[in-house]
Design a protein around this motif. Structure first.
Motif, short mmCIF file in Angstrom:
data_model
loop_
_atom_site.label_atom_id
_atom_site.label_comp_id
_atom_site.label_asym_id
_atom_site.label_seq_id
_atom_site.Cartn_x
_atom_site.Cartn_y
_atom_site.Cartn_z
N TYR A 12 -7.07 -49.05 38.95
CA TYR A 12 -8.20 -48.50 39.68
C TYR A 12 -8.30 -49.12 41.09
O TYR A 12 -8.53 -48.42 42.08
CB TYR A 12 -9.51 -48.77 38.93
N VAL A 13 -8.12 -50.44 41.16
CA VAL A 13 -8.21 -51.12 42.46
C VAL A 13 -7.07 -50.66 43.38
O VAL A 13 -7.27 -50.43 44.58
CB VAL A 13 -8.19 -52.65 42.28
N TYR A 14 -5.87 -50.53 42.80
CA TYR A 14 -4.74 -50.05 43.61
C TYR A 14 -5.05 -48.67 44.18
O TYR A 14 -4.79 -48.39 45.35
CB TYR A 14 -3.46 -50.01 42.79
N ARG A 15 -5.60 -47.79 43.36
CA ARG A 15 -5.92 -46.45 43.84
C ARG A 15 -6.95 -46.49 44.97
O ARG A 15 -6.90 -45.69 45.90
CB ARG A 15 -6.42 -45.58 42.68
N VAL A 16 -7.89 -47.41 44.89
CA VAL A 16 -8.89 -47.55 45.96
C VAL A 16 -8.21 -47.90 47.28
O VAL A 16 -8.61 -47.42 48.35
CB VAL A 16 -9.95 -48.60 45.58
N THR A 17 -7.15 -48.73 47.24
CA THR A 17 -6.45 -49.07 48.48
C THR A 17 -5.67 -47.89 49.05
O THR A 17 -5.18 -47.97 50.17
CB THR A 17 -5.48 -50.26 48.27
N ASN A 18 -5.57 -46.80 48.29
CA ASN A 18 -4.95 -45.57 48.78
C ASN A 18 -5.93 -44.70 49.56
O ASN A 18 -5.57 -43.63 50.05
CB ASN A 18 -4.39 -44.74 47.63
N SER A 19 -7.18 -45.14 49.65
CA SER A 19 -8.21 -44.34 50.29
C SER A 19 -7.88 -44.05 51.75
O SER A 19 -7.45 -44.93 52.50
CB SER A 19 -9.56 -45.07 50.22
N MET A 20 -8.11 -42.81 52.14
CA MET A 20 -7.97 -42.39 53.53
C MET A 20 -9.33 -42.04 54.13
O MET A 20 -9.42 -41.29 55.10
CB MET A 20 -7.03 -41.18 53.63
N GLY A 21 -10.40 -42.57 53.51
CA GLY A 21 -11.76 -42.19 53.89
C GLY A 21 -12.13 -42.44 55.33
O GLY A 21 -12.83 -41.63 55.94
N PHE A 22 -11.70 -43.56 55.90
CA PHE A 22 -12.05 -43.85 57.29
C PHE A 22 -11.35 -42.90 58.26
O PHE A 22 -11.90 -42.53 59.29
CB PHE A 22 -11.64 -45.30 57.63
N TYR A 23 -10.14 -42.51 57.90
CA TYR A 23 -9.26 -41.77 58.81
C TYR A 23 -9.42 -40.26 58.75
O TYR A 23 -9.48 -39.58 59.77
CB TYR A 23 -7.82 -42.20 58.48
N VAL A 24 -9.53 -39.72 57.54
CA VAL A 24 -9.49 -38.27 57.36
C VAL A 24 -10.59 -37.53 58.11
O VAL A 24 -10.32 -36.50 58.76
CB VAL A 24 -9.50 -37.91 55.86
N PRO A 25 -11.86 -37.98 58.08
CA PRO A 25 -12.91 -37.19 58.73
C PRO A 25 -12.74 -37.02 60.24
O PRO A 25 -13.36 -36.14 60.84
CB PRO A 25 -14.19 -37.97 58.41
N VAL A 26 -11.94 -37.86 60.87
CA VAL A 26 -11.81 -37.80 62.34
C VAL A 26 -10.38 -37.53 62.78
O VAL A 26 -10.10 -37.48 63.98
CB VAL A 26 -12.31 -39.12 62.98
N SER A 27 -9.45 -37.34 61.84
CA SER A 27 -8.04 -37.26 62.20
C SER A 27 -7.70 -36.09 63.11
O SER A 27 -6.93 -36.22 64.07
CB SER A 27 -7.18 -37.20 60.93
N VAL A 28 -8.28 -34.92 62.83
CA VAL A 28 -8.01 -33.73 63.65
C VAL A 28 -8.86 -33.74 64.91
O VAL A 28 -8.36 -33.45 66.01
CB VAL A 28 -8.24 -32.44 62.82
N ILE A 29 -10.14 -34.10 64.77
CA ILE A 29 -11.02 -34.16 65.95
C ILE A 29 -10.47 -35.16 66.97
O ILE A 29 -10.55 -34.93 68.18
CB ILE A 29 -12.44 -34.56 65.50
N TYR A 30 -9.91 -36.25 66.48
CA TYR A 30 -9.31 -37.27 67.37
C TYR A 30 -8.29 -36.63 68.30
O TYR A 30 -8.25 -36.91 69.51
CB TYR A 30 -8.66 -38.34 66.50
N LEU A 31 -7.45 -35.76 67.75
CA LEU A 31 -6.40 -35.11 68.55
C LEU A 31 -6.97 -33.99 69.41
O LEU A 31 -6.55 -33.81 70.57
CB LEU A 31 -5.32 -34.57 67.62
N LEU A 32 -7.93 -33.24 68.88
CA LEU A 32 -8.55 -32.19 69.67
C LEU A 32 -9.23 -32.76 70.91
O LEU A 32 -9.14 -32.19 72.00
CB LEU A 32 -9.59 -31.43 68.83
N HIS A 33 -9.87 -33.90 70.76
CA HIS A 33 -10.56 -34.53 71.89
C HIS A 33 -9.58 -35.10 72.91
O HIS A 33 -9.99 -35.45 74.02
CB HIS A 33 -11.48 -35.64 71.38
N ARG A 34 -8.31 -35.20 72.53
CA ARG A 34 -7.28 -35.65 73.47
C ARG A 34 -6.48 -34.49 74.06
O ARG A 34 -5.44 -34.69 74.68
CB ARG A 34 -6.35 -36.66 72.77
#
Length: 399
Positions: A12-34
Motif C-alpha cells: 500500500y505504501v509503495y503504491r502511494v509513492t506512485n501518486s501523480m497527484g501534485f503533477y497531473v492537475p497542472v501538467s497540461v495547463i503548465y504547457l498551455l501557459h508556455r
C-alpha cells in the motif's frame, strides 16, 4: 495461509509513492501557459505512449529474469527523473525527452507491479484476494493523490515548477519502501525466462480467445480514458474552470475514484467479471453523449470515467492472472500494457489534430460515443469474457 499485514502495508505504501497527484492537475495547463498548443500536447502524450510501448516487453522480461523488485526500483528512478526535469527544462525537445524518460519508468512499473503482487499472494496460497488487495492499494493511492491535487494547485500558484519538484521527490521515496519488500519473483529453477521464452509466451497467449478478446475489449474502453486524460484540462478550461479550481476538482476526482476502488471487491462479488465489464461500455457512451448537449456534463463524465477505470483494471488483471503461469507472467501483463500504449499513441496524435478543429468538448463527446459503441459491437461479436481453458486455475468467484 493469510498474507501478513506487514506485506500488505508495504505494498500500500509503495503504491502511494506512485501518486501523480501534485503533477497531473497542472501538467497540461503548465504547457498551455508556455505557449504550446493542443497538437504539441497530443504529440507529447503520443511520445509517452510510444516510449511505454517500446519498453513494456523488455521491462516485463527484466522483471521475470532479474527480479520484479529491482525492476520496480528502476521505474521509480526514471519516473522521478522525468518529473524533476521540469524544474530545469524549458524547451520543446526537452519536454519530449522527459516524456520518454517518464514513459520508460512507467513501463518498468506496470506489468511488474501486478505480477509481483500476484506472486506474493500465490506464495501464501491466497490469489483470490488479488482484486481486493489491489483495489485497497488503489484506494490509498487515490486518497494520497487527492491531497496532492489540492496542494498541486496551490503550489502552482506559488511557482509552476513546485508540483513537479514535490512529485519527483515522492517518487524517490518509493526506493526505501521497495528495499523492504519481498522480491516476489518466483524461482524458475531449471527453466529461467529467456528472450525466446518471453516472445513465445506472448505469441501463445495472443492465440487464446479467452485472453485475446478481453484485452481487445478493454483496450477500446481504455482509449476513452487515455483521450480524456489528454484533453480534459483544455475541456475544463473551456467551461471556465480556473487552475486553482482544477486542483480542487482533481482532488474530488481522486476521492470519488478512491470510493470506487474500495468497492471493487464488492462489485466483483455482486456482478461477477462478465457483467462488471459489460456494463462499462453503455455507461461511457451515455455519459459522453451528454457532453455534446450540455457542455457542463463533462464534469460528471470525468468522475465516471475515473471510477470505471479503477474498477475495470483490477478485475481485468485478476481475470488475466488467473489464466497465466508464473513463468512469464510479468512479460504477458507488460504485453497487455504495450497494446494499450500503441493504441493510445495513435489516438492521441490524431486526437490532437481533431480537437484543435472541433474544440476539446465536442471531441471528447464524439470519441466517447464512438469508442463505447465499438466496444459494444465487439462484445456482441466475440463475447470477450470466457471460461478458463482446461488446465487454467481460476480463483475468481464468477467469470
Amino acid at each position: 495461509m493469510d498474507v501478513p499485514r506487514r506485506v500488505r502495508w508495504q505494498y500500500y505504501v509503495y503504491r502511494v509513492t506512485n501518486s501523480m497527484g501534485f503533477y497531473v492537475p497542472v501538467s497540461v495547463i503548465y504547457l498551455l501557459h508556455r505557449g504550446y498548443g493542443l497538437e504539441y500536447i497530443g504529440l507529447l502524450q503520443a511520445v509517452f505512449s510510444v516510449s511505454l510501448l517500446v519498453a513494456e516487453v523488455p521491462s516485463g522480461y527484466l522483471g521475470d529474469r532479474l527480479g520484479r523488485r529491482r525492476t520496480l526500483a528502476v521505474g521509480s528512478l526514471l519516473r522521478a527523473a522525468g518529473l524533476l526535469g521540469y524544474v530545469v527544462v524549458d524547451f520543446a525537445a526537452g519536454y519530449l525527452l522527459l516524456k520518454i524518460c517518464f514513459g520508460v519508468g512507467w513501463a518498468f512499473r506496470s506489468g511488474n507491479r501486478d505480477a509481483w503482487l500476484y506472486d506474493v499472494l500465490d506464495s501464501y496460497g491466497d490469489t483470490a484476494c488479488f482484486a481486493r488487495v489491489d483495489s485497497r492499494a488503489s484506494t490509498a493511492l487515490l486518497l494520497a493523490s487527492a491531497g496532492g491535487a489540492l496542494a498541486g494547485g496551490v503550489l502552482y500558484g506559488l511557482d509552476p515548477a513546485l508540483p513537479f519538484l514535490v512529485n519527483g521527490t515522492v517518487a524517490l521515496l518509493g526506493l526505501p519502501v521497495l528495499a523492504a519488500m519481498p522480491d516476489g519473483s518466483g524461482d524458475h529453477g531449471d527453466n529461467p525466462v529467456t528472450v525466446r521464452t518471453a516472445v513465445d509466451t506472448l505469441r501463445a497467449q495472443t492465440r487464446r480467445p479467452e485472453v485475446r478478446w478481453v484485452v481487445a475489449y478493454t483496450v477500446v474502453l481504455f482509449l476513452v480514458f487515455d483521450l480524456t486524460r489528454t484533453f480534459e484540462q483544455p475541456a475544463l478550461d473551456a467551461i471556465g474552470v480556473s487552475t486553482a479550481g482544477m486542483g480542487v476538482l482533481y482532488a474530488a476526482f481522486k476521492l470519488v475514484s478512491a470510493g470506487a476502488a474500495a468497492a471493487v471487491g464488492q462489485i466483483q462479488e455482486t456482478l461477477g467479471t462478465r457483467r462488471s465489464l459489460l456494463l462499462a461500455a453503455p455507461l461511457v457512451g451515455l455519459s459522453y453523449a451528454a457532453i455534446a448537449v450540455v457542455p457542463l456534463a463533462v464534469v460528471p463524465a470525468l468522475f465516471l470515467y475515473r471510477s470505471l477505470r479503477v474498477v475495470i483494471r483490477p478485475i481485468r488483471n485478476q481475470y488475466l492472472n488467473d489464466r497465466l503461469a508464473d513463468v512469464g507472467r510479468a512479460t504477458v501483463l507488460s504485453g497487455v500494457s504495450m497494446v494499450l500504449s500503441l493504441a493510445g499513441a495513435f489516438a492521441r496524435v490524431g486526437g490532437g489534430a481533431v480537437a484543435n478543429r472541433t474544440g476539446p468538448l465536442l471531441f471528447l463527446a464524439g470519441a466517447g460515443v464512438t469508442l463505447s459503441l465499438s466496444a459494444g459491437l465487439l462484445w456482441i461479436a466475440v463475447s470477450p469474457v470466457r471460461p478458463a481453458a482446461p488446465g487454467d486455475v481460476v480463483a475468481s468467484a464468477d467469470d
